[in-house]
Design a protein around this motif. Structure first.
Motif, PDB file in Angstrom:
ATOM      1  N   VAL A  51     181.383  39.655  51.658  1.00 25.30           N
ATOM      2  CA  VAL A  51     182.773  39.968  51.944  1.00 25.30           C
ATOM      3  C   VAL A  51     182.898  41.450  52.298  1.00 25.30           C
ATOM      4  CG1 VAL A  51     185.147  39.784  51.113  1.00 25.30           C
ATOM      5  CG2 VAL A  51     183.379  38.315  50.130  1.00 25.30           C
ATOM      6  N   VAL A  52     183.658  41.749  53.352  1.00 23.27           N
ATOM      7  CA  VAL A  52     184.044  43.128  53.640  1.00 23.27           C
ATOM      8  C   VAL A  52     185.380  43.378  52.952  1.00 23.27           C
ATOM      9  CG1 VAL A  52     184.696  44.796  55.414  1.00 23.27           C
ATOM     10  CG2 VAL A  52     182.781  43.220  55.811  1.00 23.27           C
ATOM     11  N   LEU A  53     185.389  44.332  52.031  1.00 25.41           N
ATOM     12  CA  LEU A  53     186.584  44.631  51.251  1.00 25.41           C
ATOM     13  C   LEU A  53     187.490  45.609  51.987  1.00 25.41           C
ATOM     14  CD1 LEU A  53     184.975  45.062  47.718  1.00 25.41           C
ATOM     15  CD2 LEU A  53     186.062  43.013  48.680  1.00 25.41           C
ATOM     16  N   ALA A  54     188.655  45.868  51.389  1.00 26.94           N
ATOM     17  CA  ALA A  54     189.637  46.759  51.995  1.00 26.94           C
ATOM     18  C   ALA A  54     189.123  48.186  52.141  1.00 26.94           C
ATOM     19  CB  ALA A  54     190.918  46.755  51.164  1.00 26.94           C
ATOM     20  N   ASP A  55     188.176  48.583  51.300  1.00 25.14           N
ATOM     21  CA  ASP A  55     187.636  49.938  51.413  1.00 25.14           C
ATOM     22  C   ASP A  55     186.468  50.010  52.384  1.00 25.14           C
ATOM     23  OD1 ASP A  55     185.591  48.734  50.019  1.00 25.14           O
ATOM     24  OD2 ASP A  55     185.882  49.880  48.172  1.00 25.14           O
ATOM     25  N   GLY A  56     186.192  48.910  53.093  1.00 27.08           N
ATOM     26  CA  GLY A  56     185.149  48.893  54.099  1.00 27.08           C
ATOM     27  C   GLY A  56     183.775  48.536  53.590  1.00 27.08           C
ATOM     28  N   ARG A  57     183.612  48.363  52.273  1.00 24.13           N
ATOM     29  CA  ARG A  57     182.308  48.003  51.734  1.00 24.13           C
ATOM     30  C   ARG A  57     181.984  46.536  51.999  1.00 24.13           C
ATOM     31  NH1 ARG A  57     182.149  48.305  45.887  1.00 24.13           N
ATOM     32  NH2 ARG A  57     184.419  48.032  45.999  1.00 24.13           N
ATOM     33  N   LEU A  58     180.703  46.289  52.257  1.00 25.21           N
ATOM     34  CA  LEU A  58     180.198  44.923  52.336  1.00 25.21           C
ATOM     35  C   LEU A  58     179.564  44.592  50.998  1.00 25.21           C
ATOM     36  CD1 LEU A  58     179.414  42.337  53.916  1.00 25.21           C
ATOM     37  CD2 LEU A  58     177.326  43.533  54.621  1.00 25.21           C
ATOM     38  N   VAL A  59     180.118  43.603  50.293  1.00 22.12           N
ATOM     39  CA  VAL A  59     179.623  43.260  48.964  1.00 22.12           C
ATOM     40  C   VAL A  59     179.262  41.782  48.916  1.00 22.12           C
ATOM     41  CG1 VAL A  59     181.066  45.035  47.895  1.00 22.12           C
ATOM     42  CG2 VAL A  59     181.894  42.663  48.012  1.00 22.12           C
ATOM     43  N   THR A  60     178.424  41.453  47.932  1.00 20.40           N
ATOM     44  CA  THR A  60     178.085  40.061  47.648  1.00 20.40           C
ATOM     45  C   THR A  60     178.842  39.622  46.402  1.00 20.40           C
ATOM     46  OG1 THR A  60     175.884  40.243  48.625  1.00 20.40           O
ATOM     47  CG2 THR A  60     176.231  38.454  47.060  1.00 20.40           C
ATOM     48  N   ALA A  61     179.422  38.443  46.480  1.00 23.58           N
ATOM     49  CA  ALA A  61     180.109  37.854  45.329  1.00 23.58           C
ATOM     50  C   ALA A  61     179.369  36.581  44.931  1.00 23.58           C
ATOM     51  CB  ALA A  61     181.564  37.543  45.671  1.00 23.58           C
ATOM     52  N   SER A  62     179.020  36.505  43.655  1.00 25.12           N
ATOM     53  CA  SER A  62     178.317  35.335  43.136  1.00 25.12           C
ATOM     54  C   SER A  62     178.545  35.294  41.628  1.00 25.12           C
ATOM     55  CB  SER A  62     176.820  35.423  43.447  1.00 25.12           C
ATOM     56  OG  SER A  62     176.215  36.474  42.711  1.00 25.12           O
ATOM     57  N   GLU A  63     177.889  34.365  40.959  1.00 17.78           N
ATOM     58  CA  GLU A  63     178.020  34.292  39.506  1.00 17.78           C
ATOM     59  C   GLU A  63     177.478  35.549  38.826  1.00 17.78           C
ATOM     60  OE1 GLU A  63     179.665  32.244  37.858  1.00 17.78           O
ATOM     61  OE2 GLU A  63     179.793  30.365  38.978  1.00 17.78           O
ATOM     62  N   ARG A  64     176.548  36.240  39.482  1.00 16.96           N
ATOM     63  CA  ARG A  64     175.927  37.428  38.884  1.00 16.96           C
ATOM     64  C   ARG A  64     176.443  38.736  39.478  1.00 16.96           C
ATOM     65  NH1 ARG A  64     169.495  36.023  37.994  1.00 16.96           N
ATOM     66  NH2 ARG A  64     169.795  34.214  36.612  1.00 16.96           N
ATOM     67  N   SER A  65     176.911  38.714  40.697  1.00 18.41           N
ATOM     68  CA  SER A  65     177.363  39.926  41.369  1.00 18.41           C
ATOM     69  C   SER A  65     178.838  39.788  41.694  1.00 18.41           C
ATOM     70  CB  SER A  65     176.554  40.146  42.652  1.00 18.41           C
ATOM     71  OG  SER A  65     177.002  41.288  43.353  1.00 18.41           O
ATOM     72  N   ASN A  66     179.663  40.690  41.170  1.00 20.70           N
ATOM     73  CA  ASN A  66     181.116  40.593  41.345  1.00 20.70           C
ATOM     74  C   ASN A  66     181.634  39.191  40.986  1.00 20.70           C
ATOM     75  OD1 ASN A  66     181.669  43.320  42.581  1.00 20.70           O
ATOM     76  ND2 ASN A  66     180.260  42.507  44.138  1.00 20.70           N
ATOM     77  N   PRO A  67     181.327  38.704  39.790  1.00 18.68           N
ATOM     78  CA  PRO A  67     181.705  37.327  39.438  1.00 18.68           C
ATOM     79  C   PRO A  67     183.206  37.085  39.440  1.00 18.68           C
ATOM     80  CG  PRO A  67     180.958  38.523  37.492  1.00 18.68           C
ATOM     81  CD  PRO A  67     180.622  39.377  38.676  1.00 18.68           C
TER      82      PRO A  67
END
Length: 500
Positions: A199-215
């Protein structure tokens, strides 16, 4: 003979599974987008991205700004950007913020309320339509991948995925809202099969969301609807193993409609978990005097003998037989071609204007409720209105998770019941609009007391009161907290965004 293709052509509005909820962006570093800057440097954006920028006056502009519903052709975005990579998406989010442009995100463009367009910048992700990893326990799918495209790729591996009932609904919006469809009863909703998302967030970061990362973000992405958290650029999901599908389609006489629909609801509740179904009552022209059509469709993910026995049981309970009946044992992807209305060379005409008012219910309407629902369908006949009343079957694996396990709260759902109406003009008169909305509201008022007050965000209802509870129930307070954490300046926004 009236087959699904002809019904779709006549009605133009059957059971489209919704797709993309709109997105409006959120400033990375500080201020929320305030409006349109006088002269954004579009050439600079073009130089930063792999995709295309389409502006008013360009030859491609009129086609590029179209959604699936013609009513929203009247919206004139400042620009439409076709993002092709995650880096493109990041650049577009930053450009929108730097130029105080609102942002809406579009994948399939099916949003009933038009949330995937706006007067600012429209980010179209349909070119991000990859399907990779076929044959593996998980596959990666792009947000702009159409249902029919994904099934075509996975077919060669003997795999499939949970999809809706419209071939060009895209993964981004469909999964974000939960994703109900033809496979929900045996395999769960689409978002239940998500393993991770980028996901590209509002602050421009590309992050991974999963059960372990950004749950917490992963929890929210599964059922809260598009346009709330950021821009999906990749979904990792567990495919389903469905070598074959027994598709069936029957048309029942209007004279049997009340008995059939009442019986069908009770019968569906106790059908095997590996079956699914829907009934759509259709009237292509409500002022024609012609009786409505009662279309039953469904699938058994088992044997044809099992399907034949189940349908014979239903006919016995009704005490009648359908006017027409088709039962086909097919490879899964081929069966879905019939669901999409494309198996015999069909096509989906573009809907020009449409409204739908619907509820999620957890039990049959009962004999009196069913009679009242059909009476509402027949009320106030009016030439030019295409009407439908749809009962989409859920249950089964939809209820395997608790209401708070993901943002999709409707775990007790048995049916999604909706009154839909379409008009043949993208800009109808106020009188026609009021009559159409009034008719749909009459039906809504019949089923509303029989529901728990819940509705499905992928079929947005712009006239809905207390939409926060209807779409999200007990999960809404948590969603508001997460919205403040991930998008404090509400860059991603639309009329029914979390927190509005």
């Amino acid at each position: 003979m009236l087959d699904r293709r002809n019904l779709l052509r006549a009605g133009g509005v059957l059971a489209a599974t919704v797709a993309t909820g709109a997105a409006a962006g959120a400033p990375a570093a500080g201020a929320p987008a305030a409006g349109r800057r006088r002269c954004p440097d579009w050439s600079a954006l073009r130089s930063r991205i792999q995709g295309d920028v389409v502006l008013p006056g360009d030859a491609a502009y009129d086609a590029s700004k179209q959604l699936a519903i013609g009513e929203y052709d009247a919206v004139t975005p400042a620009g439409i950007v076709y993002g092709e990579t995650p880096a493109d998406v990041q650049a577009v989010v930053r450009f929108a913020q730097d130029n105080s442009l609102t942002l809406r995100t579009r994948s399939g463009g099916h949003n009933f309320a038009g949330w995937s367009t706006g007067e600012g910048l429209v980010l179209d992700v349909r070119r991000m339509n990859h399907v990779t990893g076929g044959g593996s326990p998980t596959v990666h799918v792009g947000p702009g991948t159409q249902s029919i495209e994904a099934l075509g790729v996975l077919k060669q591996y003997g795999q499939g995925m949970v999809t809706g009932t419209c071939h060009d609904v895209c993964v981004g919006g469909y999964y974000s809202g939960g994703g109900v469809g033809y496979q929900s009863r045996p395999f769960g909703i689409g978002s239940d099969r998500m393993v991770s998302a980028k996901v590209v967030l509002a602050d421009g970061r590309l992050v991974t969301a999963s059960e372990r990362s950004n749950p917490d973000l992963f929890w929210a992405l599964r059922g809260s609807g598009g346009g709330n958290w950021g821009v999906l650029v990749d979904v990792e999901m567990r495919p389903i193993s469905v070598p074959r599908m027994v598709f069936y389609e029957q048309i029942w006489s209007w004279d049997d409609a009340e008995k059939f629909l009442d019986t069908w609801q009770q019968w569906y509740r106790t059908t095997p978990r590996n079956s699914t179904g829907q009934v759509i009552v259709i009237q292509p022209d409500a002022g024609s005097g012609n009786p409505p059509i009662v279309l039953q469709q469904g699938a058994y993910y088992g044997t044809k003998e099992e399907a034949d026995a189940g349908l014979a049981e239903l006919a016995g309970l009704v005490g009648s037989t359908p006017a027409t009946s088709k039962v086909l044992d097919l490879p899964f992807a081929d069966g879905m071609q019939y669901v999409y209305g494309l198996a015999e060379g069909g096509s989906h005409p573009r809907t020009l204007w449409q409204r739908m008012r619907a509820r999620i219910v957890d039990q049959p309407l009962g004999t009196a409720g069913t009679a009242a629902a059909l009476a509402a369908f027949e009320s106030a006949p009016r030439t030019g209105q295409t009407r439908y009343l749809s009962f989409v079957g859920l249950g089964g694996a939809v209820g395997d998770k608790a209401p708070t396990d993901t943002a999709f709260v409707h775990r007790g759902a048995l049916f999604h019941i909706g009154y839909g109406v379409a008009l043949p003009d993208a800009s109808p008169t106020d009188e026609d609009v009021n009559a159409a909305v009034g008719w749909a509201t009459t039906g809504f008022n019949v089923i509303n007391p029989l529901s728990g007050g819940h509705s499905y965000i992928n079929f947005p209802d712009m006239y809905l009161d207390n939409w926060q509870n209807a779409y999200y129930g007990v999960n809404y307070d948590r969603l508001k907290r997460l919205k403040r954490a991930y998008d404090p300046y509400r860059f991603f926004d639309h009329p029914r965004a979390i927190g509005n």
